[in-house]
Design an enzyme around this catalytic site. Structure first.
Site, PDB file in Angstrom:
ATOM      1  N   GLY A 165       5.723  17.820  32.748  1.00 20.50           N
ATOM      2  CA  GLY A 165       6.171  19.210  33.461  1.00 20.50           C
ATOM      3  C   GLY A 165       5.221  19.576  34.727  1.00 20.50           C
ATOM      4  O   GLY A 165       5.517  20.368  35.428  1.00 20.50           O
ATOM      5  N   LEU A 203      19.052  24.212  37.151  1.00 22.82           N
ATOM      6  CA  LEU A 203      19.796  24.657  36.353  1.00 22.82           C
ATOM      7  C   LEU A 203      19.117  25.963  35.453  1.00 22.82           C
ATOM      8  O   LEU A 203      17.974  25.864  35.172  1.00 22.82           O
ATOM      9  CB  LEU A 203      20.150  23.671  35.258  1.00 22.82           C
ATOM     10  CG  LEU A 203      20.837  22.288  35.692  1.00 22.82           C
ATOM     11  CD1 LEU A 203      20.883  21.527  34.347  1.00 22.82           C
ATOM     12  CD2 LEU A 203      22.233  22.641  36.319  1.00 22.82           C
ATOM     13  N   HIS A 235       6.972  23.275  28.620  1.00 26.85           N
ATOM     14  CA  HIS A 235       7.634  21.856  28.697  1.00 26.85           C
ATOM     15  C   HIS A 235       6.994  20.992  27.525  1.00 26.85           C
ATOM     16  O   HIS A 235       7.534  19.775  27.293  1.00 26.85           O
ATOM     17  CB  HIS A 235       7.565  21.211  29.959  1.00 26.85           C
ATOM     18  CG  HIS A 235       7.906  22.024  31.206  1.00 26.85           C
ATOM     19  ND1 HIS A 235       9.119  22.323  31.271  1.00 26.85           N
ATOM     20  CD2 HIS A 235       7.293  22.310  32.418  1.00 26.85           C
ATOM     21  CE1 HIS A 235       9.311  22.890  32.321  1.00 26.85           C
ATOM     22  NE2 HIS A 235       8.149  23.200  32.893  1.00 26.85           N
ATOM     23  N   ARG A 291      10.193   4.658  24.206  1.00 25.53           N
ATOM     24  CA  ARG A 291       9.326   4.402  23.298  1.00 25.53           C
ATOM     25  C   ARG A 291       9.870   5.339  22.174  1.00 25.53           C
ATOM     26  O   ARG A 291      10.887   6.045  22.152  1.00 25.53           O
ATOM     27  CB  ARG A 291       8.128   5.003  23.734  1.00 25.53           C
ATOM     28  CG  ARG A 291       8.134   6.385  24.046  1.00 25.53           C
ATOM     29  CD  ARG A 291       6.695   7.173  24.019  1.00 25.53           C
ATOM     30  NE  ARG A 291       7.118   8.474  24.773  1.00 25.53           N
ATOM     31  CZ  ARG A 291       7.438   9.633  24.531  1.00 25.53           C
ATOM     32  NH1 ARG A 291       7.751   9.839  23.448  1.00 25.53           N
ATOM     33  NH2 ARG A 291       7.482  10.719  25.301  1.00 25.53           N
ATOM     34  N   VAL A 294       8.158  11.545  19.081  1.00 22.79           N
ATOM     35  CA  VAL A 294       7.515  12.613  17.994  1.00 22.79           C
ATOM     36  C   VAL A 294       8.829  13.155  17.249  1.00 22.79           C
ATOM     37  O   VAL A 294       8.371  13.034  15.973  1.00 22.79           O
ATOM     38  CB  VAL A 294       6.749  14.096  18.607  1.00 22.79           C
ATOM     39  CG1 VAL A 294       6.133  14.697  17.531  1.00 22.79           C
ATOM     40  CG2 VAL A 294       5.756  13.509  19.731  1.00 22.79           C
TER      41      VAL A 294
HETATM   42  P1  ADP Z   1       8.569  15.813  32.787  1.00 26.62           P
HETATM   43  O1  ADP Z   1       8.444  14.200  32.541  1.00 26.62           O
HETATM   44  O2  ADP Z   1       7.364  16.133  33.604  1.00 26.62           O
HETATM   45  O3  ADP Z   1       8.321  16.453  31.310  1.00 26.62           O
HETATM   46  P2  ADP Z   1      11.293  16.351  33.116  1.00 26.62           P
HETATM   47  O4  ADP Z   1      12.017  15.662  34.127  1.00 26.62           O
HETATM   48  O5  ADP Z   1      11.447  15.801  31.747  1.00 26.62           O
HETATM   49  O6  ADP Z   1       9.806  16.055  33.478  1.00 26.62           O
HETATM   50  O7  ADP Z   1      11.405  17.961  33.026  1.00 26.62           O
HETATM   51  C1  ADP Z   1      10.696  18.656  31.993  1.00 26.62           C
HETATM   52  C2  ADP Z   1      11.253  20.000  31.821  1.00 26.62           C
HETATM   53  O8  ADP Z   1      11.451  20.754  33.298  1.00 26.62           O
HETATM   54  C3  ADP Z   1      12.724  19.897  31.430  1.00 26.62           C
HETATM   55  O9  ADP Z   1      12.794  20.077  30.020  1.00 26.62           O
HETATM   56  C4  ADP Z   1      13.338  21.183  31.940  1.00 26.62           C
HETATM   57  O10 ADP Z   1      12.547  22.208  30.869  1.00 26.62           O
HETATM   58  C5  ADP Z   1      12.537  21.560  33.279  1.00 26.62           C
HETATM   59  N1  ADP Z   1      13.631  20.966  34.304  1.00 26.62           N
HETATM   60  C6  ADP Z   1      13.409  19.508  34.667  1.00 26.62           C
HETATM   61  N2  ADP Z   1      14.639  19.580  35.862  1.00 26.62           N
HETATM   62  C7  ADP Z   1      15.150  20.717  35.732  1.00 26.62           C
HETATM   63  C8  ADP Z   1      16.366  21.050  36.474  1.00 26.62           C
HETATM   64  N3  ADP Z   1      17.066  20.195  37.166  1.00 26.62           N
HETATM   65  N4  ADP Z   1      16.743  22.397  36.444  1.00 26.62           N
HETATM   66  C9  ADP Z   1      16.178  23.057  35.651  1.00 26.62           C
HETATM   67  N5  ADP Z   1      15.319  22.768  34.729  1.00 26.62           N
HETATM   68  C10 ADP Z   1      14.542  21.657  34.908  1.00 26.62           C
END
Ligand code: ADP
Length: 447
Positions: A165, A203, A235, A291, A294
């Site tokens: 996050g 979103l 996150h 992978r 959890v």
């Molecule tokens: P990381 O690898 O840092 O965990 P992610 O791409 O999986 O990053 O995103 C982590 C979190 O950030 C998501 O679970 C969501 O809560 C928020 N997030 C990521 N992209 C968006 C988006 N386009 N709109 C709203 N929230 C987002």
């Protein structure tokens, strides 16, 4: 099949993998830091090798020591668990160069999915729906403004090398955009040594829904349905369930089919998770984890399939043990991540567990490496165990979860158990009505 597997991890997941190896009649080697000499998995393994002092970079992340441990013990494969070296392409390549099997996908597939821009491009090419946004990295302000105007505000700026996050910034208007772009780039540069960022539509109220997939590395792919991991704090997933209370059977089969076909086309090998944000009936790819996760036990609960057995089988070139039509979903499962943390402030609470009693009975599984008298070292992740509950439907699952939480005793340290006792009695949680921001709001309102 492998003769001997080295487990390059610690805690509950090391024990989880060790159990699977024992069931398959495979010898086990564990590596551990000096801080983990008393750990349960070290006691239960056939062999153990101390690979260094407590800090992870000197032990669990020390590739040379781990390869040396494989050579000394004659291990023919390594299971990386999650975290640590599990998504390290270099580690996978080095093992391959030493003729040791990495139980996971190829280094190249790890590399593609580890770069978020490349991952998104690949997902799009494979027919997976993605969040509208820039087609690659964005550096110029002018270009950022044009893209943001095209997709519409609010937008989110994300680091290509991101994880956990970090390096994400939301811009609600053009006025925010310039600052958000600069901050995201400098944060990404500082945290990951790579300041490439990209833009996506933000979103507002999505759910986090992820699809468990498996490939045999030879063009076959299957899916094991989805998990809903929307209850998050910073996150970090806190509560996970399968199936998602938000999807119907048709949506499930559709997104599962899209993911399974993508994995087959990619020639992917082993377990993977394709993560989506889900809003207004639409799925938007955010990333793929290459992978075991959890939260994999909720999928095991509703399918009855041991995913670690399957990983080992696929890695030893034995192929997948089942076809898609043989994967059936039964009932509902919920996992609570129990952390050694203050349930209000979430500050870590390491120390000695004076008394540890786990719940039992039908539909209850506890995956944990701790025991009464165990001293939690302060150096690692605060996850001390997972409670996984299965019922014939969500209502039965929730009733059973409430009962199991009442039985669970962890004395001597603070844990997040009280948070789950509150959540299980909450009306929104009971109705499955939550999005990715719900838990943060709930915690803020409590204060
Ligand atoms: P990381 O690898 O840092 O965990 P992610 O791409 O999986 O990053 O995103 C982590 C979190 O950030 C998501 O679970 C969501 O809560 C928020 N997030 C990521 N992209 C968006 C988006 N386009 N709109 C709203 N929230 C987002």
């Amino acid at each position: 099949m492998f003769q001997k597997i080295l487990i390059a991890n610690r805690g509950e997941i090391a024990l989880r993998v060790l159990r699977a190896c024992k069931e398959l009649g495979i010898q086990t080697v564990v590596v551990h830091s000096t801080a983990d000499a008393d750990a349960m998995h070290v006691r239960l393994a056939d062999e153990s090798v101390c690979i260094g002092p407590p800090p992870s970079r000197d032990s669990y992340l020390n590739i040379h020591q781990i390869v040396a441990a494989c050579e000394i013990t004659g291990a023919d494969a390594v299971h990386p668990g999650y975290g640590f070296l599990s998504e390290n392409a270099k580690f996978a390549d080095i093992l391959a160069a030493h003729n040791i099997t990495f139980i996971g996908p190829s280094g190249d597939h790890i590399r593609i999915m580890g770069d978020k821009i490349e991952a998104k491009r690949t997902a799009k090419r494979l027919g997976i729906p993605v969040v509208p946004g820039s087609d690659g990295a964005v550096t110029e302000e002018k270009e950022a403004r044009r893209i943001a105007a095209e997709i519409g505000y609010p937008v989110i700026i994300k680091a290509s090398a991101g994880g956990g996050g970090r390096g994400m910034k939301v811009a609600r208007s053009e006025a925010d955009l310039v600052v958000a772009l600069q901050t995201a780039r400098s944060e990404a540069g500082a945290a990951f040594g790579d300041d490439a960022v990209y833009i996506e539509k933000y979103l507002e109220k999505p759910r986090h829904i992820e699809v468990q997939v498996f490939g045999d590395g030879a063009g076959r792919g299957v899916h094991f349905g989805e998990r809903d991991c929307s209850l998050q704090r910073r996150h970090q997933k806190v509560w996970e369930e399968a199936p998602s209370p938000a999807l119907n059977a048709e949506e499930r089969a559709h997104i599962g089919g899209v993911c399974a076909r993508a994995i087959a086309d990619l020639g992917y090998s082993g377990a993977g998770t394709i993560e989506f944000l889900y809003e207004n009936g639409e799925f938007y790819f955010i990333e793929m984890n290459t992978r075991l996760q959890v939260e994999h036990p909720v999928t095991e609960a509703i399918t009855g399939i041991d995913l670690v057995h399957e990983q080992i089988r696929v890695a030893s070139r034995g192929g997948l043990s089942m076809r898609q039509e043989e994967i059936r979903f039964q009932g509902h499962a919920i996992e609570c991540r129990i952390n050694a943390e203050d349930p209000r402030t979430f500050t870590p609470s390491p120390g000695t567990i004076t008394h540890f009693h786990t719940p039992g009975g039908l539909g209850i599984r506890v995956d944990s490496g701790v025991y009464s008298g165990y001293k939690i070292p302060p150096y690692y992740d605060s996850l001390i165990g997972k409670l996984i509950v299965h019922g014939r439907n969500r209502v039965e699952c929730m009733m059973r979860l409430r009962r199991a939480l009442d039985e669970f005793v962890v004395d001597g340290i603070k844990t997040t158990l009280p948070l789950f006792r509150d959540l299980v009695g909450n009306a929104d949680v009971a109705n499955g009505e939550y999005d990715i921001h719900w838990l943060e709001k709930y915690l803020a309102d409590e204060d």
